[in-house]
Design an enzyme around this catalytic site. Structure first.
Site, PDB file in Angstrom:
ATOM      1  N   ASP A 476       0.857  -1.176   0.000  1.00 60.43           N
ATOM      2  CA  ASP A 476       0.000   0.000   0.000  1.00 60.43           C
ATOM      3  C   ASP A 476       0.898   1.233   0.000  1.00 60.43           C
ATOM      4  O   ASP A 476       2.096   1.139   0.284  1.00 60.43           O
ATOM      5  CB  ASP A 476      -0.898  -0.023   1.235  1.00 60.43           C
ATOM      6  CG  ASP A 476      -1.997   1.029   1.155  1.00 60.43           C
ATOM      7  OD1 ASP A 476      -2.247   1.529   0.053  1.00 60.43           O
ATOM      8  OD2 ASP A 476      -2.586   1.332   2.200  1.00 60.43           O
ATOM      9  N   ASP A 675      -2.457  -3.836   6.526  1.00 64.25           N
ATOM     10  CA  ASP A 675      -2.586  -3.500   7.943  1.00 64.25           C
ATOM     11  C   ASP A 675      -3.284  -4.586   8.751  1.00 64.25           C
ATOM     12  O   ASP A 675      -3.437  -4.465   9.958  1.00 64.25           O
ATOM     13  CB  ASP A 675      -3.312  -2.172   8.117  1.00 64.25           C
ATOM     14  CG  ASP A 675      -4.745  -2.204   7.566  1.00 64.25           C
ATOM     15  OD1 ASP A 675      -5.241  -3.305   7.245  1.00 64.25           O
ATOM     16  OD2 ASP A 675      -5.364  -1.135   7.471  1.00 64.25           O
ATOM     17  N   ASP A 679      -7.312  -5.333   4.988  1.00 56.91           N
ATOM     18  CA  ASP A 679      -6.606  -6.152   4.001  1.00 56.91           C
ATOM     19  C   ASP A 679      -6.644  -7.639   4.313  1.00 56.91           C
ATOM     20  O   ASP A 679      -5.957  -8.420   3.656  1.00 56.91           O
ATOM     21  CB  ASP A 679      -5.145  -5.693   3.908  1.00 56.91           C
ATOM     22  CG  ASP A 679      -5.024  -4.258   3.417  1.00 56.91           C
ATOM     23  OD1 ASP A 679      -5.847  -3.860   2.573  1.00 56.91           O
ATOM     24  OD2 ASP A 679      -4.134  -3.539   3.886  1.00 56.91           O
TER      25      ASP A 679
END
Length: 787
Positions: A476, A675, A679
């Site tokens: 990310d 995280d 996710d």
């Protein structure tokens, strides 16, 4: 003695008005530590505290009370007693699926089970085996002098006579074989009873055969063919049996000491927590209490240079805290009132008061130790090969030993029986498969501990093996590549409202939002001193923005998709927006009464460590894909600065799993960093899920690897650890396979026809012991790997 000597007069630290001992009769008191009834007499153990005399059943209880009276008088002791108690469990280093509540021998391989969580207590098996080793060695030395002396010009046997020499051998060998080697025979018998032949099967058969043959040769020499007797005395193997036992014990002691060192990393983690914590009482007084006596809600003072005792929240004061032993990050973290602190981290230069929120097994440090211990119990897929070989290995070795015995007996040189015995015993001893069984688990154990020291928590061995094999990494942008703390950079007015008015509307809408960019806009509004307004009818539109009513006007803040949904014409502003995105800024449109009012731009600074980490990952052969909810132009701007291989922009959390599936379909082996919350589906779908933690939550079920730091350097460490571990395992398996493949034929006598070399059973025993030690020593190199 009057009642007042053992009635509580009212304790300031806990507010109790009645003495816990008042429930007893005039000549009886209740031990405040264990609750037992104590007879009050002149020699009774007692302790005066705050004007009250307390009586104890034992010196141990009095010592505990003197260390922490408040704990026992406040009711906190009862809280601790009611906590779920987790007893010590034991497992086998070669067969981690074997778990027992008591120390015992593994039913599959015969090795002594060891505590699942290493402790500072000495290994009982190590102490016992060391004693047996020294006794075996003490008998082996005179036996070697008796048997080998004549070869070096020391005719001991001539001095005392051949028959007396044989009887002396018997006297020296028997205690060693029947007492010192008893654990070998017990484990060998258990292996046959459990139908799981192992190294102890081979040792027991080999040593037993040598000793029994020697007994026959000593006391019934007449049953042996005449060519095996000289002057009525037959050759014996007493010295071989004893030396083999001594050498096996030496190998076991070296191995046990090395195995203890594999738990050093876990012990080092456990030692991070101090033994005491400075408790602050309600009256303001302070004292050092045992760490085990701290409960949730206790107020604790942490001074400069002290370790944080438990997890908690700062109530007063500020400091910088070194979290490097937990996260691998060397820069101390500033902590102020309201911030969380983690037990085991080091307070640097300030003093603060904290309130304990997690204690005992609930602390992050305890969870880390638990995760590392769990990783030790897992098997890597690569170990399957060793398991398959081991299943057929011992029966094959026994068959080879029998075959070698028969060949030497019928076609060997004279005395053929002696050569046959030597070859059979040598094959049985040298082929012990201990090194083969230890090759993988000993590396995994060492790697899991080393990783934990660097903030890399491995859920299981399979995750390490998969991490070494991945070729694609999905990350990310926000919080991973960037600081995760966006800052307002630009405000552009496009309509009747000025810049401050546009920002005021944006801040009003974001006041109800939990989006990471909201805080940047709010802080920017405060910094510029714009009018503070409130929004009514607030509504968050997932992945697009927010809407509401500000000062009676319909307002919206979000991306181009939200503007399109609301029918707001934003085409004229696209060029201005693109110019900002080219600089890597995230642009949001502000609409008032369905008209575009302006733009606000926010930038999230790239972490200083990101560029170097990406270069390291590229050197390790990884293709890096950035998956972000940002628009294409902003994402590309960040990617071009960092050299990221591919960008997937505008992806919602749910779309990350689809990306993982797409890459799998293309044949990629994928690691996904997230995280651990939004996710979770993508983490579970990836070959390896990497949870980017913050040290506050390490138990992320959907991830195979959890990083206590939140940047890419943690992924570099995880990849480095995985590659080194798999390389180490392959080295160990090679050593073990090569050793057995070469050792068994040599022991059987394959070199005799060419070079006239016959391997002594004693040399075979030394080689067998060294093979296990070499595998463990190689695995211990992982403790020094630079992460």
């Amino acid at each position: 003695m009057t009642d007042t000597t053992h009635h509580h007069s009212g304790h300031s630290c806990c507010g109790a008005k009645t003495d816990p001992q008042s429930a007893a009769s005039a000549d009886q008191a209740t031990d405040p530590v264990c609750g037992m009834s104590v007879t009050i007499k002149p020699d009774a153990r007692s302790y005066d505290y705050d004007g009250t005399t307390y009586y104890f059943c034992s010196e141990g209880c009095r010592t505990k009370f003197r260390a922490d009276p408040y704990f026992y008088l406040s009711g906190n002791a009862e809280i601790v007693r009611n906590r779920p108690q987790v007893g010590v469990q034991y497992t086998c280093p070669m067969h981690p699926e074997i778990i027992r509540d008591e120390p015992a021998a593994c039913p599959l391989c015969g090795m002594a089970l060891e505590p699942m969580v290493p402790s500072d207590e000495p290994s009982e098996e190590l102490v016992d085996f060391s004693r047996r080793m020294w006794i075996s060695a003490a008998a082996a030395i005179p036996l070697l002098i008796l048997t080998m002396g004549p070869m070096v010009g020391l005719p001991v046997r001539e001095w005392i006579g051949e028959r007396l020499a044989v009887y002396l051998e018997f006297v020296l060998a028997t205690p060693v074989v029947l007492w010192a080697a008893l654990p070998f025979f017990q484990r060998g018998i258990d292996s046959i009873r459990n139908a799981s032949p192992n190294m102890w099967t081979l040792i027991a058969i080999g040593v037993g055969a040598a000793y029994l043959y020697s007994l026959v040769a000593t006391f019934l020499p007449g049953v042996l063919p005449e060519q095996y007797r000289e002057g009525g005395v037959a050759g014996t193997y007493f010295e071989a049996a004893v030396v083999i036992i001594a050498l096996v014990f030496l190998g076991q002691v070296l191995e046990l000491r090395a195995r203890e060192r594999t738990g050093d990393a876990i012990r080092a983690l456990m030692d991070l927590a101090p033994k005491t914590a400075r408790r602050i009482l309600p009256d303001g007084s302070e004292y050092d209490a045992p760490l085990d006596n701290i409960v949730e809600g206790d107020r604790l003072r942490v001074r400069p240079g002290e370790s944080v005792p438990v997890d908690g929240e700062i109530e007063d004061g500020r400091s910088s805290v070194d979290e490097s032993m937990m996260t691998g990050e060397s820069v101390p973290v500033e902590k102020i009132e309201g911030d969380r602190v983690t037990g085991g981290t080091m307070n640097k230069n300030g003093t603060f008061v904290m309130r304990a929120t997690q204690v005992g097994s609930d602390t992050v440090l305890s969870q880390i130790v638990g995760m590392v211990s769990s990783a030790r119990l897992s098997k890597a897929p690569i170990q399957g090969l060793a398991d398959k070989v081991a299943a057929y290995f011992v029966p094959t070795v026994v068959a080879v030993a029998v075959l070698a015995f028969a060949i030497w007996l019928f076609v060997g040189p004279s005395p053929s029986l002696v050569f046959a015995m030597a070859a059979a015993v040598s094959v049985l001893i040298i082929a012990c498969p201990c090194a083969l069984g230890l090759a993988t688990p000993i590396s995994i154990t060492t790697a899991a501990g080393r990783g934990a020291q660097a903030g890399v928590l491995v859920k299981d061995a399979e995750a390490l093996e998969r991490m070494a094999a991945v070729d694609t990494l999905i990350v990310d942008k926000t919080g991973t590549l960037t600081e995760g703390k966006p800052k307002l950079t630009d405000v552009v007015a496009l309509g009747e409202l000025g810049e401050d008015a546009v920002l005021s509307v944006a801040a009003a809408l974001e006041r109800g939002s939990e989006h990471p960019l909201a805080e940047a806009i709010l802080e920017g509004g405060v910094a510029r001193g714009v009018d503070k307004q409130n929004a009514e009818g607030f509504e968050a539109v997932t992945g697009k923005g927010v809407t509401g009513t500000v000062a009676g006007r319909k307002t919206a803040l979000g991306n181009a998709a939200l503007m399109a949904d609301l029918g707001v014409d934003a085409l004229n502003a696209e060029s201005a927006a693109d110019a900002l995105r080219t600089d890597g800024k995230t642009v949001m449109f502000v609409a008032v009464n369905d008209e575009l009012a302006g733009l606000v731009a926010v930038a999230d600074p790239i972490k200083a460590s990101t560029e170097g980490a990406i270069a390291d990952l590229h050197r390790q052969g990884l293709r890096i894909i950035m998956a972000t909810g940002d628009d294409e132009r902003t994402a590309q701007a960040v990617a071009s600065k960092l050299g990221i291989d591919e960008v997937r922009a505008g992806i919602l959390p749910a779309g990350k799993k689809a990306l993982v599936d797409e890459l799998h379909a293309a044949g990629a082996s994928v690691a996904m960093a997230g995280d651990g919350v939004n996710d979770a589906p993508a983490l579970a779908a990836a070959n390896v899920g990497i949870a980017m933690g913050t040290g506050a939550d390490v138990a992320v079920e959907s991830a195979g690897i959890t990083l206590l730091g939140g940047d890419l350097t943690g992924i570099v460490r995880a990849r480095t650890l995985a590659l080194a571990t798999i390389r180490n395992i392959k080295q160990n398996l090679f050593f073990a396979f090569f050793y057995n493949a070469a050792g068994v034929p040599i022991a059987a006598g394959i070199l005799y026809p060419i070079f006239g070399i016959v391997l002594s059973p004693m040399i075979a025993a030394a080689a067998m012991s060294l093979s296990s030690v070499s595998v463990i020593t190689n695995a211990l190199r992982l403790r020094r790997i630079d992460l």
